[in-house]
Design a protein around this motif. Sequence first.
Motif, PDB file in Angstrom:
ATOM      1  N   MET A 108       0.820  -1.210   0.000  1.00  0.00           N
ATOM      2  CA  MET A 108       0.000   0.000   0.000  1.00  0.00           C
ATOM      3  C   MET A 108       0.852   1.258   0.000  1.00  0.00           C
ATOM      4  SD  MET A 108      -3.015  -1.097   2.682  1.00  0.00           S
ATOM      5  CE  MET A 108      -3.763   0.516   2.576  1.00  0.00           C
ATOM      6  N   VAL A 109       2.105   1.157   0.429  1.00  0.00           N
ATOM      7  CA  VAL A 109       3.020   2.300   0.420  1.00  0.00           C
ATOM      8  C   VAL A 109       3.899   2.283  -0.829  1.00  0.00           C
ATOM      9  CG1 VAL A 109       4.950   3.397   1.616  1.00  0.00           C
ATOM     10  CG2 VAL A 109       3.045   2.459   2.930  1.00  0.00           C
ATOM     11  N   ILE A 110       4.442   1.109  -1.159  1.00  0.00           N
ATOM     12  CA  ILE A 110       5.433   1.019  -2.236  1.00  0.00           C
ATOM     13  C   ILE A 110       4.819   1.262  -3.608  1.00  0.00           C
ATOM     14  CG2 ILE A 110       7.031  -0.541  -3.399  1.00  0.00           C
ATOM     15  CD1 ILE A 110       7.546  -1.870  -0.706  1.00  0.00           C
ATOM     16  N   VAL A 111       3.676   0.635  -3.892  1.00  0.00           N
ATOM     17  CA  VAL A 111       3.098   0.721  -5.240  1.00  0.00           C
ATOM     18  C   VAL A 111       2.727   2.156  -5.614  1.00  0.00           C
ATOM     19  CG1 VAL A 111       1.187  -0.003  -6.706  1.00  0.00           C
ATOM     20  CG2 VAL A 111       2.340  -1.671  -5.236  1.00  0.00           C
ATOM     21  N   PRO A 112       1.921   2.872  -4.814  1.00  0.00           N
ATOM     22  CA  PRO A 112       1.612   4.257  -5.203  1.00  0.00           C
ATOM     23  C   PRO A 112       2.837   5.163  -5.201  1.00  0.00           C
ATOM     24  CG  PRO A 112       0.743   3.775  -3.014  1.00  0.00           C
ATOM     25  CD  PRO A 112       1.195   2.487  -3.588  1.00  0.00           C
ATOM     26  N   SER A 113       3.787   4.905  -4.312  1.00  0.00           N
ATOM     27  CA  SER A 113       4.997   5.731  -4.283  1.00  0.00           C
ATOM     28  C   SER A 113       5.807   5.567  -5.569  1.00  0.00           C
ATOM     29  CB  SER A 113       5.854   5.374  -3.068  1.00  0.00           C
ATOM     30  OG  SER A 113       5.165   5.622  -1.863  1.00  0.00           O
ATOM     31  N   LEU A 114       5.938   4.331  -6.042  1.00  0.00           N
ATOM     32  CA  LEU A 114       6.680   4.093  -7.285  1.00  0.00           C
ATOM     33  C   LEU A 114       5.959   4.707  -8.480  1.00  0.00           C
ATOM     34  CD1 LEU A 114       7.985   0.433  -6.872  1.00  0.00           C
ATOM     35  CD2 LEU A 114       9.285   2.561  -6.742  1.00  0.00           C
ATOM     36  N   VAL A 115       4.625   4.667  -8.480  1.00  0.00           N
ATOM     37  CA  VAL A 115       3.862   5.293  -9.563  1.00  0.00           C
ATOM     38  C   VAL A 115       4.101   6.800  -9.588  1.00  0.00           C
ATOM     39  CG1 VAL A 115       1.536   5.792 -10.410  1.00  0.00           C
ATOM     40  CG2 VAL A 115       2.102   3.495  -9.610  1.00  0.00           C
ATOM     41  N   LEU A 116       4.058   7.433  -8.413  1.00  0.00           N
ATOM     42  CA  LEU A 116       4.303   8.879  -8.350  1.00  0.00           C
ATOM     43  C   LEU A 116       5.738   9.206  -8.726  1.00  0.00           C
ATOM     44  CD1 LEU A 116       2.345   9.833  -5.095  1.00  0.00           C
ATOM     45  CD2 LEU A 116       1.599  10.035  -7.472  1.00  0.00           C
ATOM     46  N   LEU A 117       6.672   8.359  -8.311  1.00  0.00           N
ATOM     47  CA  LEU A 117       8.072   8.576  -8.676  1.00  0.00           C
ATOM     48  C   LEU A 117       8.251   8.526 -10.191  1.00  0.00           C
ATOM     49  CD1 LEU A 117      11.098   8.857  -8.072  1.00  0.00           C
ATOM     50  CD2 LEU A 117      11.168   6.376  -7.677  1.00  0.00           C
ATOM     51  N   ALA A 118       7.611   7.563 -10.841  1.00  0.00           N
ATOM     52  CA  ALA A 118       7.711   7.460 -12.295  1.00  0.00           C
ATOM     53  C   ALA A 118       7.094   8.679 -12.981  1.00  0.00           C
ATOM     54  CB  ALA A 118       7.034   6.178 -12.776  1.00  0.00           C
ATOM     55  N   MET A 119       6.021   9.220 -12.407  1.00  0.00           N
ATOM     56  CA  MET A 119       5.356  10.370 -13.019  1.00  0.00           C
ATOM     57  C   MET A 119       6.149  11.657 -12.846  1.00  0.00           C
ATOM     58  SD  MET A 119       1.370   9.560 -12.006  1.00  0.00           S
ATOM     59  CE  MET A 119       0.711  10.861 -13.052  1.00  0.00           C
ATOM     60  N   THR A 120       7.054  11.696 -11.883  1.00  0.00           N
ATOM     61  CA  THR A 120       7.878  12.897 -11.705  1.00  0.00           C
ATOM     62  C   THR A 120       9.077  12.921 -12.649  1.00  0.00           C
ATOM     63  OG1 THR A 120       9.243  11.865  -9.984  1.00  0.00           O
ATOM     64  CG2 THR A 120       7.261  13.055  -9.264  1.00  0.00           C
ATOM     65  N   HIS A 121       9.451  11.764 -13.210  1.00  0.00           N
ATOM     66  CA  HIS A 121      10.631  11.674 -14.094  1.00  0.00           C
ATOM     67  C   HIS A 121      11.874  12.222 -13.394  1.00  0.00           C
ATOM     68  CE1 HIS A 121       8.916  10.588 -18.166  1.00  0.00           C
ATOM     69  NE2 HIS A 121       7.842  10.741 -17.416  1.00  0.00           N
ATOM     70  N   THR A 122      12.006  11.929 -12.108  1.00  0.00           N
ATOM     71  CA  THR A 122      13.143  12.436 -11.332  1.00  0.00           C
ATOM     72  C   THR A 122      14.269  11.411 -11.373  1.00  0.00           C
ATOM     73  OG1 THR A 122      11.572  13.561  -9.869  1.00  0.00           O
ATOM     74  CG2 THR A 122      13.840  13.403  -9.123  1.00  0.00           C
ATOM     75  N   ARG A 123      15.311  11.719 -12.114  1.00  0.00           N
ATOM     76  CA  ARG A 123      16.406  10.768 -12.298  1.00  0.00           C
ATOM     77  C   ARG A 123      17.241  10.612 -11.038  1.00  0.00           C
ATOM     78  NH1 ARG A 123      17.519  13.675 -17.997  1.00  0.00           N
ATOM     79  NH2 ARG A 123      17.847  15.380 -16.540  1.00  0.00           N
ATOM     80  N   THR A 124      17.503  11.728 -10.344  1.00  0.00           N
ATOM     81  CA  THR A 124      18.339  11.660  -9.150  1.00  0.00           C
ATOM     82  C   THR A 124      17.707  10.760  -8.087  1.00  0.00           C
ATOM     83  OG1 THR A 124      19.189  13.887  -9.559  1.00  0.00           O
ATOM     84  CG2 THR A 124      19.436  13.011  -7.337  1.00  0.00           C
ATOM     85  N   ALA A 125      16.404  10.928  -7.853  1.00  0.00           N
ATOM     86  CA  ALA A 125      15.715  10.114  -6.850  1.00  0.00           C
ATOM     87  C   ALA A 125      15.720   8.649  -7.242  1.00  0.00           C
ATOM     88  CB  ALA A 125      14.287  10.617  -6.669  1.00  0.00           C
ATOM     89  N   THR A 126      15.545   8.372  -8.538  1.00  0.00           N
ATOM     90  CA  THR A 126      15.523   6.986  -8.990  1.00  0.00           C
ATOM     91  C   THR A 126      16.882   6.319  -8.807  1.00  0.00           C
ATOM     92  OG1 THR A 126      13.831   7.575 -10.626  1.00  0.00           O
ATOM     93  CG2 THR A 126      14.988   5.480 -10.929  1.00  0.00           C
ATOM     94  N   VAL A 127      17.933   7.013  -9.220  1.00  0.00           N
ATOM     95  CA  VAL A 127      19.284   6.467  -9.063  1.00  0.00           C
ATOM     96  C   VAL A 127      19.624   6.310  -7.576  1.00  0.00           C
ATOM     97  CG1 VAL A 127      21.732   6.897  -9.483  1.00  0.00           C
ATOM     98  CG2 VAL A 127      20.064   7.351 -11.279  1.00  0.00           C
TER      99      VAL A 127
END
Length: 436
Positions: A216-235
């Motif tokens: 319930m925390v990981i799935v929506p967080s990863l979706v929002l992370l993908a929608m931000t296109h934030t490379r630094t946070a992903t790396v």
Amino acid sequence: MDGNLKRGGLPGGPGTAVTRPGAEPRPAGTPKAVGIVWALLGLNTLGSAGAKTIVPLPRSLIQMATMGALGAAFALALALNLQLRIRASAFVFLLTLLLVPSVISSANLEVGFGALFRCARLALFVGTLWLLSRWWDGSLTFVRHHIRMYFAALGTAAAGLAISPGAAMPEYYGGRLVGALWPLTPPQIGQYAAVITGLTVLLVLGRRTTRGSAAMVIVPSLVLLAMTHTRTATVGLLIGLVLAIGSLVLTSAAARRFFVWAVLVAAVAAVVFASALQAWFLRGQSKESFSNLTGRAKVWDALLAAPRTTAEQAFGVGLGDKSFGGLPIDNSWLAVYNEQGLIGVTLVAAIIIVLAGVALLRPPSLPRACAIFLISYVAISSYTEAGLGDASPYLLHLALAASLLAAPATAAPLARATPFTTPAVPQRRIPRWARR
């Protein structure tokens, strides 16, 4: 890194530990209000500049809310710790020392009276951390507060996306997700999503939460992370998890299984979705724009080439808005050099080195893995994000790492008898006449 609070045992009980005179009992558990203080500190670091919200919010109103949150956090922490019991912490001590170059440089008013205001804000932030250090005992209590706090912040971004998708993904940000209810920028949303995702994954591996709750925390967080296109946070998320899980591989079978499956999934994704991943990573930018980090390198070169006096090189020009020539610096080390000088850079480097060194010396454990994740994430993000020299989410992440690396408080026994021990009876010398 942390001194131990002294704890006295129950008087008259078996195995009672006798404490030294003047020792204070350790508080029984962590009050729930400490979570409120932590949330207020997080609210203070959300910032006041960002995207245009659905309902226009005056910047002065947002600043009143964030600064009011910091004042309330300090007041509540003080009310919870009226005895001013603190734990020695190298992290908070170095932050306190960072106030010295901040005040010296800001006193020149080169960047205006706002510099002194920011110094007062940093002092209040550090003071609150000192008061909270009483409850830093290496447990996962503050990890849960951290996850709840930033999950609530992500909730505002998700709610804004549901209410007004156009305002939440505006064209002036390249269609990246922003906060439409509270002015959150894409890097902020990406940072919060990456941090709570990494911490939740580690909690699952340590069996401190259920898989359903974690999903319930990981799935929506990863979706929002993908929608931000934030490379630094992903790396930062990927490298931080690799280092954190790697620290558990030798002691946790779950970590070993997860590590193997993660490597296999990553290898398959890299082959099958190579073009899609490359397109997401480039965000429609040219290779030239990507190579100079979206214009950041030009600002960095101009900052380093600017003439400075000896005092400005040593102490900086004072706490500002982390910009140079009207453009954001977007590098913690250069921002600290600009505002707090070489002394500030040295102190910030000492903070990272001390926390990393203590983490390496601790035995493998889940709190240590969480601390390694946070330290590595902040270290990676510092290259393209500013905030290590002022009250910010990055300092709050490092404060959480410091609380995880704190040694549990133990009693300090003395070598004297208790009511339930039989003292040794000295042998009396028998006179010679009695032995006859």
